[in-house]
Write a protein that holds these residues in place. Structure first.
Motif, PDB file in Angstrom:
ATOM      1  N   THR A  62      74.566  36.581   6.017  1.00  0.00           N
ATOM      2  CA  THR A  62      74.742  37.497   4.896  1.00  0.00           C
ATOM      3  C   THR A  62      75.101  36.743   3.628  1.00  0.00           C
ATOM      4  OG1 THR A  62      75.488  39.219   6.424  1.00  0.00           O
ATOM      5  CG2 THR A  62      76.026  39.521   4.115  1.00  0.00           C
ATOM      6  N   GLN A  64      74.325  33.625   2.940  1.00  0.00           N
ATOM      7  CA  GLN A  64      73.124  32.909   2.510  1.00  0.00           C
ATOM      8  C   GLN A  64      72.134  33.852   1.842  1.00  0.00           C
ATOM      9  OE1 GLN A  64      71.706  31.017   6.049  1.00  0.00           O
ATOM     10  NE2 GLN A  64      73.184  29.337   5.943  1.00  0.00           N
ATOM     11  N   LEU A  65      72.001  35.059   2.399  1.00  0.00           N
ATOM     12  CA  LEU A  65      71.087  36.037   1.813  1.00  0.00           C
ATOM     13  C   LEU A  65      71.557  36.458   0.422  1.00  0.00           C
ATOM     14  CD1 LEU A  65      68.592  37.815   2.201  1.00  0.00           C
ATOM     15  CD2 LEU A  65      70.103  39.553   3.185  1.00  0.00           C
ATOM     16  N   TYR A  69      69.523  35.875  -2.967  1.00  0.00           N
ATOM     17  CA  TYR A  69      69.218  37.018  -3.824  1.00  0.00           C
ATOM     18  C   TYR A  69      69.677  36.751  -5.260  1.00  0.00           C
ATOM     19  CZ  TYR A  69      68.913  41.833  -5.441  1.00  0.00           C
ATOM     20  OH  TYR A  69      68.599  42.964  -6.145  1.00  0.00           O
TER      21      TYR A  69
END
Length: 106
Positions: A62, A64-65, A69
């Motif tokens: 999460t 890293q995402l 983003y």
């Protein structure tokens, strides 16, 4: 009177024997339930022993995402600015080229 006492004791003994058999059956049932619940508990422990690692991996994914983003949003803003600049340059070039064409025709 003695016959009454003997019969009464026999009835009480029969009732006690019946209760002992039922309690023994209940003990066997409870023993089986305990065994099965212990097995279920062991299986759940094995299953959930992996949970902390999986949760940690999920949290890292999460993070890293979210970082990806954020970078994507910056890149998207840059790309939008580039396209707006190209669009503006295209309009200016089109007007300049049209005005040159018009001035040559006159």
């Amino acid at each position: 009177m003695l016959l009454f006492v003997i019969l009464f004791n026999l009835v009480i003994t029969c009732i006690n024997c019946y209760l002992a058999v039922k309690l023994w059956q209940l003990y066997g049932s409870l023993k089986q339930i305990t065994y099965q619940l212990t097995n279920i508990e062991q299986q759940m422990n094995e299953l959930f022993s992996l949970a902390p690692d999986l949760m940690l991996k999920g949290q890292q994914g999460t993070v890293q995402l979210r970082q990806f983003y954020q970078k994507f949003l910056v890149q998207l803003a840059i790309a939008q600015r580039v396209f707006e600049t190209v669009k503006l340059l295209w309009k200016v070039w089109y007007r300049v080229s049209n005005s040159r064409l018009l001035s040559k025709k006159i």
